[in-house]
Design an enzyme around this catalytic site. Sequence first.
Site, mmCIF file in Angstrom:
data_model
loop_
_atom_site.group_PDB
_atom_site.id
_atom_site.type_symbol
_atom_site.label_atom_id
_atom_site.label_comp_id
_atom_site.label_asym_id
_atom_site.label_seq_id
_atom_site.Cartn_x
_atom_site.Cartn_y
_atom_site.Cartn_z
ATOM 1 C CB SER A 1 41.458 90.785 50.674
ATOM 2 O OG SER A 1 42.547 90.672 51.554
ATOM 3 C CE LYS B 1 50.235 85.083 47.476
ATOM 4 N NZ LYS B 1 49.954 84.099 48.542
ATOM 5 C CG ASN C 1 53.206 87.259 51.143
ATOM 6 O OD1 ASN C 1 54.402 87.437 51.387
ATOM 7 N ND2 ASN C 1 52.314 87.090 52.088
ATOM 8 C CB ALA D 1 49.098 77.828 49.925
HETATM 9 P P1 NAD Z 1 46.774 75.893 44.230
HETATM 10 O O1 NAD Z 1 45.662 75.708 43.272
HETATM 11 O O2 NAD Z 1 48.023 76.594 43.804
HETATM 12 O O3 NAD Z 1 47.240 74.453 44.796
HETATM 13 C C1 NAD Z 1 46.363 73.480 45.280
HETATM 14 C C2 NAD Z 1 47.035 72.119 45.119
HETATM 15 O O4 NAD Z 1 46.205 71.125 45.724
HETATM 16 C C3 NAD Z 1 47.227 71.698 43.664
HETATM 17 O O5 NAD Z 1 48.558 71.263 43.472
HETATM 18 C C4 NAD Z 1 46.208 70.568 43.475
HETATM 19 O O6 NAD Z 1 46.652 69.601 42.534
HETATM 20 C C5 NAD Z 1 46.136 69.987 44.870
HETATM 21 N N1 NAD Z 1 44.890 69.292 45.178
HETATM 22 C C6 NAD Z 1 43.617 69.690 44.924
HETATM 23 N N2 NAD Z 1 42.747 68.801 45.410
HETATM 24 C C7 NAD Z 1 43.480 67.819 45.991
HETATM 25 C C8 NAD Z 1 43.149 66.639 46.698
HETATM 26 N N3 NAD Z 1 41.878 66.270 46.889
HETATM 27 N N4 NAD Z 1 44.157 65.876 47.174
HETATM 28 C C9 NAD Z 1 45.458 66.226 46.986
HETATM 29 N N5 NAD Z 1 45.832 67.344 46.322
HETATM 30 C C10 NAD Z 1 44.849 68.131 45.850
HETATM 31 O O7 NAD Z 1 46.114 76.631 45.488
HETATM 32 P P2 NAD Z 1 46.897 77.388 46.650
HETATM 33 O O8 NAD Z 1 47.123 78.789 46.248
HETATM 34 O O9 NAD Z 1 48.064 76.560 47.051
HETATM 35 O O10 NAD Z 1 45.790 77.433 47.806
HETATM 36 C C11 NAD Z 1 45.299 76.246 48.424
HETATM 37 C C12 NAD Z 1 44.334 76.639 49.531
HETATM 38 O O11 NAD Z 1 45.006 77.334 50.558
HETATM 39 C C13 NAD Z 1 43.204 77.573 49.085
HETATM 40 O O12 NAD Z 1 42.008 77.109 49.625
HETATM 41 C C14 NAD Z 1 43.532 78.898 49.715
HETATM 42 O O13 NAD Z 1 42.392 79.630 50.077
HETATM 43 C C15 NAD Z 1 44.294 78.482 50.954
HETATM 44 N N6 NAD Z 1 45.269 79.491 51.392
HETATM 45 C C16 NAD Z 1 45.222 79.908 52.687
HETATM 46 C C17 NAD Z 1 46.143 80.845 53.146
HETATM 47 C C18 NAD Z 1 46.096 81.311 54.558
HETATM 48 O O14 NAD Z 1 46.733 82.328 54.861
HETATM 49 N N7 NAD Z 1 45.418 80.641 55.461
HETATM 50 C C19 NAD Z 1 47.116 81.358 52.269
HETATM 51 C C20 NAD Z 1 47.144 80.892 50.956
HETATM 52 C C21 NAD Z 1 46.204 79.959 50.527
#
Ligand code: NAD
Length: 299
Positions: A23, A79, A100, A143
């Site tokens: 991280s 979280k 968070n 997210a």
């Molecule tokens: P998560 O697994 O909780 O949620 C992902 C969601 O996307 C799920 O509901 C899933 O069904 C859906 N999904 C997957 N593929 C899909 C598609 N092709 N079309 C539509 N929906 C789809 O994951 P999360 O914790 O929400 O994280 C998602 C992404 O965000 C990760 O890649 C993570 O690294 C990134 N993230 C970035 C930050 C940042 O600060 N930039 C913070 C948190 C998470």
Amino acid sequence: METITTSEDALLAGLIGRGIMLSRTPLMHMREAQAQGLFTVYEKLDMDAPERATLSLTDMVTAAEAAGFDGLNITYPFKIEVISLLDELSENARAVGAVNTVVLKDGKRIGHNTDLWGFAESFRRGLDGADTRHAVLLGAGGAGVAVAHALADCGVAKLSIFDTDPARAEGLAELVAGNRPGTETQAVSDLAALFAEDRPTGIVNATPMGMEKLPGMAIDADLIASDLWVADIVYFPLETQLIATARAKGCRVLPGSGMAVYQAVRAFELFTGRPADPNRMKATFDAFDKAPLATAGNM
Ligand code: NAD
């Protein structure tokens, strides 16, 4: 060596999660604290580490509090679980249902969600003046919940939510409608139909699609026109396929690094009561991409 005179001169904090050893958050906090002349210890409290195999989340939070920590960052998969251990929640943490950042102060544990503010601030700075009449959010997971509320806070008038799990999209549309009544929300199941009937002005990806281990895009490239703004929250790689495609079409783009940096900026301010320098914290974040071991872990 100077002497520490009060606890105001120091930041003692840590990150609790699993798989967090890569991280970028700890170093962003440490470098910012050092630049402000604070003595700092920021520990990676990886619950996957063998020495913590017998510890529960409760044990870890209690230990950090007893050791005089100013605060904790909390990441995957804790979280939501951490909420039951807290005395108070900020309004954003309550709305999103996830924490968070925990501030430990005067014997109290106060939970915040700086992912929400982090995306909103990144959006305000990086897509200033964007047309916010109608955004489509791809992904309604952990997210996505924070991002949906942030979009409402950035003035998005109508929010369409798409997820391969339709129940998630529907649940989030309902949640945001309740928490942010100024924004009209709907769950959608067919992106091509949405674009044909009521074309959005911007797109946000909050699915994991585009991560190094999950290449691709959650939306058909043909739907992306040059007058749309396009944001991604995936930040490894920084230039996801979605961002690269949108950039090539001439769209205004917002990469995921902004949210990652600003969630830390806000957490630092909550821990220390001091303003953080976002440019300095971003420089620390960016330095990972120049280092040979650069990669992404859980935030
Ligand atoms: P998560 O697994 O909780 O949620 C992902 C969601 O996307 C799920 O509901 C899933 O069904 C859906 N999904 C997957 N593929 C899909 C598609 N092709 N079309 C539509 N929906 C789809 O994951 P999360 O914790 O929400 O994280 C998602 C992404 O965000 C990760 O890649 C993570 O690294 C990134 N993230 C970035 C930050 C940042 O600060 N930039 C913070 C948190 C998470």
